[in-house]
Design a protein around this motif. Sequence first.
Motif, PDB file in Angstrom:
ATOM      1  N   GLY A 207       0.807  -1.208   0.000  1.00 18.60           N
ATOM      2  CA  GLY A 207       0.000   0.000   0.000  1.00 18.60           C
ATOM      3  C   GLY A 207       0.842   1.261   0.000  1.00 18.60           C
ATOM      4  O   GLY A 207       2.075   1.211   0.048  1.00 18.60           O
ATOM      5  N   TRP A 233      -6.785  -4.427   4.324  1.00 19.95           N
ATOM      6  CA  TRP A 233      -6.964  -5.126   3.065  1.00 19.95           C
ATOM      7  C   TRP A 233      -7.467  -6.542   3.316  1.00 19.95           C
ATOM      8  O   TRP A 233      -7.106  -7.190   4.308  1.00 19.95           O
ATOM      9  N   PRO A 381      -7.720  -4.678  -1.668  1.00 19.74           N
ATOM     10  CA  PRO A 381      -7.953  -3.384  -1.027  1.00 19.74           C
ATOM     11  C   PRO A 381      -9.379  -2.908  -1.328  1.00 19.74           C
ATOM     12  O   PRO A 381     -10.000  -3.371  -2.285  1.00 19.74           O
ATOM     13  N   GLN A 386      -8.086   0.856  -4.508  1.00 26.25           N
ATOM     14  CA  GLN A 386      -7.586   0.255  -5.743  1.00 26.25           C
ATOM     15  C   GLN A 386      -7.452   1.315  -6.835  1.00 26.25           C
ATOM     16  O   GLN A 386      -6.468   1.337  -7.578  1.00 26.25           O
TER      17      GLN A 386
END
Length: 449
Positions: A207, A233, A381, A386
């Motif tokens: 991330g 996530w 996610p 995303q």
Amino acid sequence: MTVMSETEAALSGSSKYVAYPEYKDSGIEWLGKVPEHWKCCRLKHLASIKNGQDYKAVQSESGYPVMGSGGQFAFATEFMYDKPSVLLGRKGTIDKPLHIDEPFWTVDTMYYTEMQPDTDAKYLYYLATTIQFARYSTNTALPSMTQEHLGNYIFAVPVLTNERTQIANFLGHETAKIDTLIDKQQQLIKLLKEKRQAVISHAVTKGISSKKGQQVPMKNSGVEWLGEVPEHWGVSQVKYAINPDTSITYGIVQAGPHIEDGIPYIKTSDMSGDELPLDGYSKTSVRIDAAYKRSKVFEGDIVVAIRASVGKSLLVPKKLDGANLTQGTAKISCGLNMLPKFLLAYLNSVPVQGFFSSISKGATFKEITLDSLRRLPTLVPPLPEQEKLIHYIENHNEIFMKLIKSAEIQVSLLKERRTALISAAVTGKIDVRNWQAPTPQSQAIEETA
């Protein structure tokens, strides 16, 4: 009289080179004017051309180099010739002469040369790079050069041996500098590609923080090769991220003969680039395609290689709507909780590609099962994240691609300069008789300038 051509125009900083004081018409179309004191002669008067031959007794780790058009590819227990030579292609790749100065063996798609007493192999190599191979190739499907055509090829050469040696020494020094610059640019390209891949891989597995310097809260993914992942996530499997009306499946087993107006199908060999090509596919009949409706692909689907280049994944463009697959490829149609571009980046990330490599099996070619693809651990996610990650990846990919493209252009220009410099020197467009090899001190200054 000064004679300069378009070739020399490719030489950046060509003003430091001078022409010969006097030229004459060579009488040869592609040679044009040559230095007044040079002569025209055929290759066979500079060296004898000999056939290579197949050699099966090869070693895997040591011995004499076995040479093909691409360079050394094996070792031999004996040598064919033990003096400096220039290797010339007989079939296939005919336009890439090679210089070798150690005992060697060469295969039957190659010629090797035995130098005349007044011919230096390195000088002949530079001469050979200017041969207009296309003019004498005897086969368009498999380009070939005969001994007769090569032997009768005409060059303009200095009468004096020491002038030929001077040209070879000059080119050896100058091309070595260019080769060093090319190597540095190619190393830069490699590093940029690795960095790009690392940035994308980190984004889709760890991330990105919304605030500079702030770390994303992490949790254990439960997957050894993924390690820690963002706390919020989801961790799932690919089979749960697909459109429920589809399946992860491979394609046509026997596509039959090519049908010009048939249905295109995607093979692993079509997946060599960064994107699927828009044309050039093999095509199957409408009847065979209809029997494999489950493997038809549409815009936004992801094609995954399950054989050969295992794990490589590419997005299906709109122009390939309705195309099909072979049994070496599989398709993934994303569900509502997964954006195709995010999943594509995830599938091509370093950790996932490493996992594919670890589970692939096969002696002739590597492959993975559909079940292993379906069970692939997948990060999910939230959709808004995303979208942010896709935007982040595309921005960074654009930055890296510009840098890579710039470096590739530099490589191309350097190669053009190298070719132009060799051509200018061996055809007499520049006079290097007064060139002197730099001293170690001047060399050091030149390299740091």
